[in-house]
Enzyme design. Structure first.
Site, PDB file in Angstrom:
ATOM      1  N   ASN A   7       0.868  -1.183   0.000  1.00 36.24           N
ATOM      2  CA  ASN A   7       0.000   0.000   0.000  1.00 36.24           C
ATOM      3  C   ASN A   7       0.906   1.235   0.000  1.00 36.24           C
ATOM      4  O   ASN A   7       1.419   1.634   1.039  1.00 36.24           O
ATOM      5  CB  ASN A   7      -0.886  -0.056   1.254  1.00 36.24           C
ATOM      6  CG  ASN A   7      -1.805   1.138   1.364  1.00 36.24           C
ATOM      7  OD1 ASN A   7      -1.738   2.071   0.551  1.00 36.24           O
ATOM      8  ND2 ASN A   7      -2.661   1.131   2.365  1.00 36.24           N
ATOM      9  N   HIS A 180     -12.264   3.954   0.157  1.00 32.92           N
ATOM     10  CA  HIS A 180     -12.335   2.932   1.223  1.00 32.92           C
ATOM     11  C   HIS A 180     -13.147   1.727   0.775  1.00 32.92           C
ATOM     12  O   HIS A 180     -13.699   0.997   1.593  1.00 32.92           O
ATOM     13  CB  HIS A 180     -13.009   3.469   2.506  1.00 32.92           C
ATOM     14  CG  HIS A 180     -12.292   4.573   3.208  1.00 32.92           C
ATOM     15  ND1 HIS A 180     -12.957   5.659   3.742  1.00 32.92           N
ATOM     16  CD2 HIS A 180     -10.977   4.768   3.465  1.00 32.92           C
ATOM     17  CE1 HIS A 180     -12.082   6.463   4.314  1.00 32.92           C
ATOM     18  NE2 HIS A 180     -10.874   5.950   4.151  1.00 32.92           N
ATOM     19  N   ARG A 241      -9.881  16.715   7.453  1.00 35.84           N
ATOM     20  CA  ARG A 241     -10.629  17.150   6.254  1.00 35.84           C
ATOM     21  C   ARG A 241     -12.016  17.642   6.639  1.00 35.84           C
ATOM     22  O   ARG A 241     -12.658  17.058   7.516  1.00 35.84           O
ATOM     23  CB  ARG A 241     -10.780  15.978   5.274  1.00 35.84           C
ATOM     24  CG  ARG A 241      -9.509  15.647   4.533  1.00 35.84           C
ATOM     25  CD  ARG A 241      -9.699  14.432   3.638  1.00 35.84           C
ATOM     26  NE  ARG A 241      -8.670  13.464   3.917  1.00 35.84           N
ATOM     27  CZ  ARG A 241      -8.761  12.170   3.664  1.00 35.84           C
ATOM     28  NH1 ARG A 241      -9.844  11.666   3.104  1.00 35.84           N
ATOM     29  NH2 ARG A 241      -7.771  11.354   3.951  1.00 35.84           N
ATOM     30  N   GLU A 385      -8.129  -4.365   5.572  1.00 33.85           N
ATOM     31  CA  GLU A 385      -7.986  -4.101   4.134  1.00 33.85           C
ATOM     32  C   GLU A 385      -6.894  -4.975   3.516  1.00 33.85           C
ATOM     33  O   GLU A 385      -7.014  -5.401   2.382  1.00 33.85           O
ATOM     34  CB  GLU A 385      -7.694  -2.614   3.914  1.00 33.85           C
ATOM     35  CG  GLU A 385      -8.945  -1.782   4.159  1.00 33.85           C
ATOM     36  CD  GLU A 385      -8.683  -0.295   4.279  1.00 33.85           C
ATOM     37  OE1 GLU A 385      -8.234   0.127   5.363  1.00 33.85           O
ATOM     38  OE2 GLU A 385      -8.911   0.433   3.309  1.00 33.85           O
TER      39      GLU A 385
END
Ligand code: AMP
Length: 398
Positions: A7, A180, A241, A385
């Site tokens: 990743n 996601h 964010r 993940e």
């Protein structure tokens, strides 16, 4: 099979070597500060301690070379040689409209990923560098790209179109993509399994609440809406964010503070969210919860505003699916922060949600946190993940 999951971020690289038979990780770690002074690699073999080695990493190729060296190290390596790595799974952030599922990496796929670079200028180029480095260092080992956006490609047009001139969709592919996706897919399948039902028979809402945060509506096993948009800036309030704001605020701030569009974007991505709301106290919910409990007013506003936004999306997605059978909380905040889960569930009484406070205070594996008579099953489910990427890689290469 041993599957290496990679990743790549813009200046970091997370990796895990997973045995696909046991689905356990054999070794994992990360490279930090790639291309910046003071780069280091963290390596941990299953059952061993974390080792941190400071080593210059001018680029991702060097980072991957160090990862492979650590994995095959005589003393601490998890494998004897690179030939024990059977396949590599790469997380790729943006697959645009081209990729609605994971795919074996070929030269054509690399070209198609490049064409999506515009949509994720910070992430996709880093992902491509990781792919290129692995191809060079492990020639002939099959590689798979697993896209953050792919799971959301089943959204209907009414969920992914923006109220903008249609020509912008045609010319630039401006639309909602969502992110996601690997986590939303993994957790929705796990929730169905935990509920003893088939995904096809369920309407689920997945709240992935981490440093980045998004909600998705998963009807009959397929994503029908999600809160992130063209970029990961839309939707929930996140660590730093802003999530949804009135777009006119951008012009307003630019004028008042004499900022360029780039500066405003940095403000919305890096200085906003719960960090900004808490008066720059922290983007980490451990700090915020602590301050909340001590009565810090801005921390209280930050945590409450964050939770309220999640509850609003749950309401919207219940409407989108004409009902909801299960709500799952996942990722750093969703898995660990009982306070946020409680504040969100307090808004959901109208759905017949009843929270079991004792269960909500637990940590660890998949846990039902609603009472037996709750009309909707609410759970926290740790996301994984890397395992999801390894599963996809196995399915396409075995
Ligand atoms: P992620 O992006 O999924 O790795 O989530 C990271 C975030 O999870 C951190 O920034 C924290 O806000 C939050 N987090 C992690 N551990 C805890 C915890 N024990 N309690 C509350 N929040 C946590």
């Amino acid at each position: 099979m041993n599957i290496l999951v990679i990743n790549c971020g813009s200046s970091s690289l997370k990796y895990q070597l997973i045995n696909s038979d046991t689905e356990q990780w054999i070794a994992k770690g990360l490279c930090e500060r790639i291309g910046i002074d003071g780069s280091q690699i963290v390596y941990q073999k299953a059952g061993g301690d974390k080792e941190v080695t400071v080593s210059p990493m001018p680029d991702h190729t060097e980072a991957i070379r160090l990862v492979l060296e650590a994995l095959t190290n005589d003393k601490t390596g998890a494998i004897g040689s690179l030939s024990e790595i059977d396949a590599v799974g790469h997380r790729v952030v943006h697959g645009g409209e081209k990729f609605s599922s994971s795919t074996v990496i070929t030269p054509e796929v690399i070209e198609a990923i490049k064409e999506c670079n515009d949509l994720a200028p910070l992430h996709n180029p880093a992902n491509l560098i990781g792919i290129d480095a692995c191809a060079k260092l492990m020639p002939g080992v099959p590689m798979v790209a697993v896209f953050d956006t792919a799971f959301h490609q089943t959204m209907p047009a009414e969920a992914y179109m923006y109220g903008l001139p249609y020509s912008y969709y045609e010319k630039y592919k401006i639309r909602r993509y969502g992110f996601h996706g690997t986590s939303h897919s993994f957790v929705s399948k796990k929730m169905a399994e935990d509920m003893g039902k088939k995904p096809e028979d369920l309407k689920l809402i997945i709240c992935h609440l981490g440093n980045g945060a998004s909600v998705s509506a998963v009807k009959n096993g397929k994503c029908v809406d999600t809160s992130m948009g063209l970029t990961p800036l839309e939707g929930l309030i996140m660590g730093t964010r802003s999530g949804d704001i009135d777009p006119a605020i951008m012009e307003f701030i630019a004028h008042k503070e004499n900022k360029s569009i780039d500066e405003v974007m940095t403000l919305l991505n890096k200085k906003s969210g719960v960090y900004g709301l808490s008066g720059d106290l922290s983007s980490d919910f451990r700090d915020l919860e602590d301050a909340y409990n001590k009565g810090n007013e801005k921390a209280i506003i930050a945590v409450k505003t964050f939770s309220y936004r999640v509850a609003k999306y749950v309401g919207a997605y219940t409407a989108a699916m004409n009902g909801v059978d299960g709500i799952a909380f996942t990722a750093g905040v969703g898995e660990n922060c009982g306070l946020v889960r409680k504040l969100v569930c307090e808004y959901l009484g109208y759905l017949g949600v009843k929270l079991d406070d004792a269960a909500n205070s637990k940590r660890g594996e998949d846990t039902v946190i609603s009472t037996p008579d709750s009309k909707v099953c609410v759970m926290f489910i740790p996301t994984n993940e890397e395992l999801a990427i390894a599963r996809e890689t196995l399915a396409l290469t075995k």
